[in-house]
Design an enzyme around this catalytic site. Sequence first.
Site, PDB file in Angstrom:
ATOM      1  N   ASP A  13       0.875  -1.173   0.000  1.00 37.62           N
ATOM      2  CA  ASP A  13       0.000   0.000   0.000  1.00 37.62           C
ATOM      3  C   ASP A  13       0.915   1.227   0.000  1.00 37.62           C
ATOM      4  O   ASP A  13       2.136   1.105   0.107  1.00 37.62           O
ATOM      5  CB  ASP A  13      -0.886  -0.024   1.267  1.00 37.62           C
ATOM      6  CG  ASP A  13      -1.789   1.199   1.377  1.00 37.62           C
ATOM      7  OD1 ASP A  13      -2.369   1.622   0.363  1.00 37.62           O
ATOM      8  OD2 ASP A  13      -1.908   1.768   2.491  1.00 37.62           O
ATOM      9  N   SER A  14       0.299   2.406  -0.053  1.00 37.15           N
ATOM     10  CA  SER A  14       1.099   3.631   0.046  1.00 37.15           C
ATOM     11  C   SER A  14       1.565   3.877   1.483  1.00 37.15           C
ATOM     12  O   SER A  14       2.509   4.635   1.705  1.00 37.15           O
ATOM     13  CB  SER A  14       0.270   4.832  -0.424  1.00 37.15           C
ATOM     14  OG  SER A  14      -0.856   4.979   0.417  1.00 37.15           O
ATOM     15  N   GLY A  46      -3.436   9.090  -3.548  1.00 37.75           N
ATOM     16  CA  GLY A  46      -4.772   9.503  -4.010  1.00 37.75           C
ATOM     17  C   GLY A  46      -4.821  10.738  -4.893  1.00 37.75           C
ATOM     18  O   GLY A  46      -5.541  10.754  -5.891  1.00 37.75           O
ATOM     19  N   CYS A  76      -4.520  -1.738  -1.692  1.00 36.03           N
ATOM     20  CA  CYS A  76      -4.682  -0.311  -1.967  1.00 36.03           C
ATOM     21  C   CYS A  76      -5.641  -0.175  -3.142  1.00 36.03           C
ATOM     22  O   CYS A  76      -5.432  -0.811  -4.189  1.00 36.03           O
ATOM     23  CB  CYS A  76      -3.313   0.272  -2.318  1.00 36.03           C
ATOM     24  SG  CYS A  76      -3.360   1.936  -3.019  1.00 36.03           S
ATOM     25  N   ASN A  77      -6.679   0.612  -2.955  1.00 34.96           N
ATOM     26  CA  ASN A  77      -7.663   0.792  -4.041  1.00 34.96           C
ATOM     27  C   ASN A  77      -7.081   1.577  -5.205  1.00 34.96           C
ATOM     28  O   ASN A  77      -7.375   1.287  -6.363  1.00 34.96           O
ATOM     29  CB  ASN A  77      -8.894   1.517  -3.515  1.00 34.96           C
ATOM     30  CG  ASN A  77      -9.749   0.643  -2.630  1.00 34.96           C
ATOM     31  OD1 ASN A  77     -10.748   0.095  -3.062  1.00 34.96           O
ATOM     32  ND2 ASN A  77      -9.357   0.482  -1.374  1.00 34.96           N
ATOM     33  N   GLU A 154      -2.590   8.719   8.335  1.00 35.98           N
ATOM     34  CA  GLU A 154      -1.130   8.555   8.403  1.00 35.98           C
ATOM     35  C   GLU A 154      -0.545   9.338   9.577  1.00 35.98           C
ATOM     36  O   GLU A 154       0.502   8.992  10.110  1.00 35.98           O
ATOM     37  CB  GLU A 154      -0.478   9.029   7.090  1.00 35.98           C
ATOM     38  CG  GLU A 154      -0.705   8.100   5.910  1.00 35.98           C
ATOM     39  CD  GLU A 154       0.048   6.769   6.013  1.00 35.98           C
ATOM     40  OE1 GLU A 154       1.163   6.735   6.562  1.00 35.98           O
ATOM     41  OE2 GLU A 154      -0.509   5.754   5.553  1.00 35.98           O
ATOM     42  N   CYS A 186     -11.024   2.841   0.032  1.00 41.84           N
ATOM     43  CA  CYS A 186      -9.611   3.159   0.271  1.00 41.84           C
ATOM     44  C   CYS A 186      -9.270   2.385   1.537  1.00 41.84           C
ATOM     45  O   CYS A 186     -10.039   2.430   2.506  1.00 41.84           O
ATOM     46  CB  CYS A 186      -9.414   4.657   0.484  1.00 41.84           C
ATOM     47  SG  CYS A 186      -7.775   5.089   1.130  1.00 41.84           S
ATOM     48  N   THR A 187      -8.165   1.685   1.516  1.00 41.96           N
ATOM     49  CA  THR A 187      -7.869   0.799   2.650  1.00 41.96           C
ATOM     50  C   THR A 187      -7.511   1.561   3.929  1.00 41.96           C
ATOM     51  O   THR A 187      -7.452   0.973   5.002  1.00 41.96           O
ATOM     52  CB  THR A 187      -6.749  -0.199   2.297  1.00 41.96           C
ATOM     53  OG1 THR A 187      -5.622   0.540   1.800  1.00 41.96           O
ATOM     54  CG2 THR A 187      -7.222  -1.184   1.244  1.00 41.96           C
ATOM     55  N   HIS A 188      -7.298   2.868   3.808  1.00 40.83           N
ATOM     56  CA  HIS A 188      -7.110   3.676   5.022  1.00 40.83           C
ATOM     57  C   HIS A 188      -8.453   3.923   5.744  1.00 40.83           C
ATOM     58  O   HIS A 188      -8.465   4.146   6.951  1.00 40.83           O
ATOM     59  CB  HIS A 188      -6.518   5.043   4.682  1.00 40.83           C
ATOM     60  CG  HIS A 188      -5.049   5.035   4.394  1.00 40.83           C
ATOM     61  ND1 HIS A 188      -4.506   4.506   3.247  1.00 40.83           N
ATOM     62  CD2 HIS A 188      -3.999   5.519   5.116  1.00 40.83           C
ATOM     63  CE1 HIS A 188      -3.188   4.668   3.272  1.00 40.83           C
ATOM     64  NE2 HIS A 188      -2.855   5.277   4.393  1.00 40.83           N
TER      65      HIS A 188
HETATM   66  N1  DGL Z   1      -4.809   3.125   0.886  1.00 37.72           N
HETATM   67  C1  DGL Z   1      -4.755   3.477  -0.494  1.00 37.72           C
HETATM   68  C2  DGL Z   1      -6.046   3.281  -1.207  1.00 37.72           C
HETATM   69  O1  DGL Z   1      -6.721   2.350  -0.874  1.00 37.72           O
HETATM   70  C3  DGL Z   1      -3.931   4.683  -0.837  1.00 37.72           C
HETATM   71  C4  DGL Z   1      -4.441   5.996  -0.418  1.00 37.72           C
HETATM   72  C5  DGL Z   1      -3.478   7.125  -0.699  1.00 37.72           C
HETATM   73  O2  DGL Z   1      -2.259   6.944  -0.600  1.00 37.72           O
HETATM   74  O3  DGL Z   1      -3.965   8.219  -1.034  1.00 37.72           O
HETATM   75  O4  DGL Z   1      -6.389   3.955  -2.140  1.00 37.72           O
END
Ligand code: DGL
Length: 276
Positions: A13-14, A46, A76-77, A154, A186-188
């Site tokens: 992921d990021s 994103g 990560c989406n 984050e 988004c996985t966050h």
């Molecule tokens: N967690 C990621 C996602 O699902 C990345 C979000 C990001 O870095 O902006 O999109």
Amino acid sequence: MSTGDDRAIGIFDSGVGGLTVTDSIMKLLPQENLIYFGDTARCPYGPRTIDEVHLFLTEIMGLMEEQDVKMLVIACNSMTAAYEKFRPAHKVPVIGVMEPAVRAAVRATHNRKVGVLGTQATLSTGQYERFLHAAGADLEIHTQVCGGFVERVEDGDTFSEELFALAEEYLNPLMNAEVDTLILGCTHYPLLTGVLHSVTSGEVELISSADEVAKDIYSKLVELNLLRRKRQVGSRRFLVSGDPASFRTVGSRFLPGLDEVESMPWPAAGSLKVSA
Ligand code: DGL
């Protein structure tokens, strides 16, 4: 009895968002060896173009494959959206997070009105709409870009007044549209479940892909005869391109037992293109 395939599963992921998926994988597949990579030096993804996210995705897939992983999990989406759009070449099986989320949302909705929260990069591709329409042609879909959520997660912020105000701004239009199901695209975002539940007064089903993704991984490993068949808990490595200490501080709030975080040791790390 065969002890199966010892090679690790590569998850990336990021930043800390992919830990939501990792948590589910650890519960369902505790015996598996895992390598997690968070590209924190370049987070967030994103706001970037989907072409740039695609570039990062192909770099990370290459780095992971150099580690001899048996499967790649795009936790990560934004990178899954790039994967669906560009279909980069790969040597080992790949699992993304969008289709499992869609499956769960279609199962959950009663009034057929589904909302999708996501990053600009993810929603710019229209892939969620395509997957949802393929799963249910009658679905009414409402999407919402949630700028700022990833940066707050984050930073370890899951509670500030500013975060609540932002959540209200993003979710009110979806509530007015009467969605009964909301994909956390988004996985966050599952790390913001408390805020999102509170702002929607618990009236909307919040869909995280994490458990569905873990089930898909299990099935795929069985299908391809790649399961590790040992009773011992597998090894876990967490690598980041940015500061390991801050990843550990924030990540361990969400994934208990995340004690050790390494700087990415791969020689190629230095060649990762870092843009602001
Ligand atoms: N967690 C990621 C996602 O699902 C990345 C979000 C990001 O870095 O902006 O999109």
